[in-house]
Design a protein around this motif. Structure first.
Motif, PDB file in Angstrom:
ATOM      1  N   GLU A 410       1.017  -1.295   0.004  1.00 62.70           N
ATOM      2  CA  GLU A 410       0.077   0.002  -0.025  1.00 62.70           C
ATOM      3  C   GLU A 410       0.796   1.254  -0.085  1.00 62.70           C
ATOM      4  OE1 GLU A 410      -4.347  -0.860   2.321  1.00 62.70           O
ATOM      5  OE2 GLU A 410      -2.374  -0.925   3.547  1.00 62.70           O
ATOM      6  N   GLN A 411       2.101   0.936  -0.024  1.00 62.05           N
ATOM      7  CA  GLN A 411       3.309   2.109   0.123  1.00 62.05           C
ATOM      8  C   GLN A 411       3.272   3.093   1.223  1.00 62.05           C
ATOM      9  OE1 GLN A 411       2.590   4.229  -3.681  1.00 62.05           O
ATOM     10  NE2 GLN A 411       3.437   2.480  -5.064  1.00 62.05           N
ATOM     11  N   ASP A 412       2.721   2.455   2.302  1.00 62.70           N
ATOM     12  CA  ASP A 412       2.860   2.919   3.636  1.00 62.70           C
ATOM     13  C   ASP A 412       4.000   2.513   4.383  1.00 62.70           C
ATOM     14  OD1 ASP A 412       2.191   4.224   6.051  1.00 62.70           O
ATOM     15  OD2 ASP A 412       0.086   3.767   6.140  1.00 62.70           O
ATOM     16  N   GLY A 413       5.002   3.241   4.105  1.00 57.59           N
ATOM     17  CA  GLY A 413       6.517   2.507   4.744  1.00 57.59           C
ATOM     18  C   GLY A 413       6.447   2.648   5.996  1.00 57.59           C
ATOM     19  N   ASP A 414       5.946   3.807   6.629  1.00 61.46           N
ATOM     20  CA  ASP A 414       6.179   4.025   8.154  1.00 61.46           C
ATOM     21  C   ASP A 414       5.308   3.244   8.919  1.00 61.46           C
ATOM     22  OD1 ASP A 414       7.537   6.365   7.951  1.00 61.46           O
ATOM     23  OD2 ASP A 414       5.962   7.684   7.793  1.00 61.46           O
ATOM     24  N   LEU A 415       4.010   2.778   8.339  1.00 65.75           N
ATOM     25  CA  LEU A 415       3.121   1.648   9.004  1.00 65.75           C
ATOM     26  C   LEU A 415       3.801   0.372   9.144  1.00 65.75           C
ATOM     27  CD1 LEU A 415       0.738   0.833  10.437  1.00 65.75           C
ATOM     28  CD2 LEU A 415      -0.302   0.672   8.155  1.00 65.75           C
ATOM     29  N   ALA A 449      11.156  -0.417   1.621  1.00 68.85           N
ATOM     30  CA  ALA A 449      10.105   0.417   1.131  1.00 68.85           C
ATOM     31  C   ALA A 449      10.104   1.825   1.553  1.00 68.85           C
ATOM     32  CB  ALA A 449       8.838  -0.285   1.452  1.00 68.85           C
ATOM     33  N   ASN A 450      10.539   2.030   2.733  1.00 63.68           N
ATOM     34  CA  ASN A 450      10.477   3.311   3.268  1.00 63.68           C
ATOM     35  C   ASN A 450      11.842   4.320   2.902  1.00 63.68           C
ATOM     36  OD1 ASN A 450       8.966   5.050   4.812  1.00 63.68           O
ATOM     37  ND2 ASN A 450      10.160   4.532   6.635  1.00 63.68           N
ATOM     38  N   ALA A 451      12.739   3.651   1.824  1.00 63.74           N
ATOM     39  CA  ALA A 451      13.784   4.329   1.296  1.00 63.74           C
ATOM     40  C   ALA A 451      14.987   4.254   2.382  1.00 63.74           C
ATOM     41  CB  ALA A 451      13.379   5.534   0.607  1.00 63.74           C
ATOM     42  N   ARG A 452      14.923   3.586   3.277  1.00 63.69           N
ATOM     43  CA  ARG A 452      16.025   3.487   4.320  1.00 63.69           C
ATOM     44  C   ARG A 452      17.030   2.288   3.828  1.00 63.69           C
ATOM     45  NH1 ARG A 452      13.483   4.307  10.054  1.00 63.69           N
ATOM     46  NH2 ARG A 452      15.812   4.351  10.626  1.00 63.69           N
ATOM     47  N   THR A 453      17.862   2.531   2.666  1.00 62.82           N
ATOM     48  CA  THR A 453      18.513   1.201   2.359  1.00 62.82           C
ATOM     49  C   THR A 453      19.622   0.882   3.168  1.00 62.82           C
ATOM     50  OG1 THR A 453      18.060   2.233   0.126  1.00 62.82           O
ATOM     51  CG2 THR A 453      19.788   0.544   0.181  1.00 62.82           C
TER      52      THR A 453
END
Length: 474
Positions: A410-415, A449-453
């Motif tokens: 759902e592209q909700d990286g924080d959740l 997914a949260n862009a924290r590679t």
């Protein structure tokens, strides 16, 4: 009375112990009660359930029971408890409760604390089997207090053994280890080799659940040695089945197959349909990991047929749900959904909270695969709550991980990260390295997914290290 006495003497001379005991009990003579119990224990050790039930029937048959209730109510209560124990082993849980309740009523009416404890022990085991863990813990604790007050060391050890098993199911491994330690000491006091073997076996199961596979195999080997020495084939089969499951978890398919097929052969040899069904279920996981979905379906159909043949409705529902998992693996989602619906109805009828929670979990997975992400999230949230309510940490962890994956889609990286961290926290509380490693996979995916590679790579690295430590090729 005179004729029964003469018949007992005749059969004694003829060497027919069962007929002799029947006529002695009919005439109120219980002087050979010890022989009756020895016959039952011998049948039990040989896994000859038909003979065991026939021996119990010597005491519970209507003509004998009426007389013994006046002279030896404790013997009748004990026989009913043994019959309940056989029903429990065969998976006939309603029958087990019916017989144990009868035994409990007699014991309480006559003030027989030891027999009351034995009946409560069986009822606690039934509650454990039905995943009513809070009730099981309470009933088993009450039984242990009675055993301690009456000086019944043997059944006190049995209570501690099953309290340990309940603690394992609740992911309380500190409490489980203490229960197993107490049980082992009590079994040693009464020189019960079978009980000591059972402690090793349960300890092996506990270690397997926390992902300590090497230690688990060592405990299972100790159990296997005890069981082989005693000639207890059921124990041997159960242990081999556990070993097969560990090898499967480690990705060692050949060793898993060898252990499971040896166990399956033993179950068939001794006529244990419940064990055979459980072994076929374990084999279905192996076959699915080999990519042979048809063989997995066939094993599950065989297991369901065996469960149905002994009236084990819970087993039938479980295999229906497992069949749904295989169908999800194949991508046949509509049929999988129908299987989950049938299983859910069965669990509702049996009032199985664990079954209902598992259905919510699998329903969420199916919805996610179908692209219905909001509905999947709702179903998985309900599954998390359901698992938490019954204290099933493993189920809660899995549901949180699946819900995190839905949040990623759902592209909700924080959740996704929050949910994955909660899953990792539950895994840490469980003390399971395998669960922690799997939760790290979900957390790494969420961080990515949260862009924290960089954080994702760190988490993936820690998870991989745990898998390597456990000998699992992930």
């Amino acid at each position: 009375m005179e004729w029964h006495g003469r018949a007992a003497a005749y059969f004694s001379d003829a060497g027919d112990l069962e007929e002799e005991l029947y006529h002695r009990f009919c005439s109120g003579d219980t002087s050979k009660e010890g022989e009756w119990h020895r016959l039952y224990q011998s049948a039990n050790l040989a896994c000859d359930y038909d003979s065991g039930l026939r021996v119990i029937e010597l005491v519970t048959v209507h003509e004998v029971r009426d007389g013994l209730l006046r002279t030896r109510p404790g013997l009748v209560s004990h026989a009913l408890t043994l019959r309940s124990d056989v029903a429990l082993h065969q998976g006939r849980l309603d029958d087990a409760v019916f017989e144990a309740d009868q035994a409990l009523r007699i014991a309480r009416k006559e003030g027989l604390a030891r027999e009351e404890a034995k009946a409560l022990l069986i009822l606690g085991c039934v509650a454990e089997r039905r995943s009513e863990l809070t009730r099981a813990k309470g009933v088993l604790g009450e039984a242990f207090d009675l055993c301690r007050a009456s000086g019944d060391v043997q059944n006190g050890a049995n209570c501690q053994l099953h309290l340990g098993a309940v603690a394992v199911r609740q992911a309380d491994y500190v409490a489980a280890s203490e229960c197993f330690r107490v049980a082992a000491n009590l079994y040693q006091r009464v020189e019960d080799g079978l009980g000591e073997g059972n402690v090793h076996w349960q300890h092996g199961i506990a270690l397997r659940r926390v992902g300590r596979f090497g230690e688990s195999r060592e405990a299972l080997r100790l159990a296997l040695r005890k069981y082989r020495t005693l000639g207890f084939r059921l124990g041997v089969a159960n242990t081999l089945r556990e070993e097969g499951g560990i090898y499967l978890r480690e990705g060692r398919a050949k060793k898993s197959r060898n252990a499971l097929h040896e166990a399956l052969g033993l179950y068939r040899e001794i006529g244990d349909r419940l064990g055979e069904a459980g072994c076929l279920t374990e084999l279905s996981f192996l076959e699915l990991s080999d990519g042979d979905a048809d063989a997995a379906h066939e094993s599950l159909r065989g297991a369901a047929s065996l469960y149905a043949s002994i009236g084990n409705e819970l087993g039938v529902a479980d295999t229906t749900l497992l069949s749904a998992q295989v169908l999800v693996h194949e991508g046949v989602l509509d049929e999988a959904r129908a299987h989950v619906s049938r299983a859910s109805t069965a669990y509702e009828d049996m009032e199985s909270p664990l079954g209902r929670a598992n259905c919510l979990l699998l329903s969420g997975v199916i919805m996610q695969r179908s692209g219905a992400l909001p509905e999947a999230s709702v179903s998985l949230a309900r599954a998390v709550r359901a698992f938490r309510e019954i204290g099933n940490a493993q189920g809660e962890r899995m549901a949180l991980g699946e819900r995190s994956r839905v949040a990623v889609l759902e592209q909700d990286g924080d959740l996704a990260v929050r949910l994955a961290r909660r899953a990792l926290k539950v895994s840490s509380v469980m003390g399971s390295k395998a669960a922690m490693a799997e939760s790290m996979v979900a957390l790494g995916t969420a961080e990515l997914a949260n862009a924290r590679t960089k954080e994702a790579m760190r988490v993936f690295g820690a998870g991989r290290a745990l898998f390597e430590e456990l000998g699992i090729d992930h």
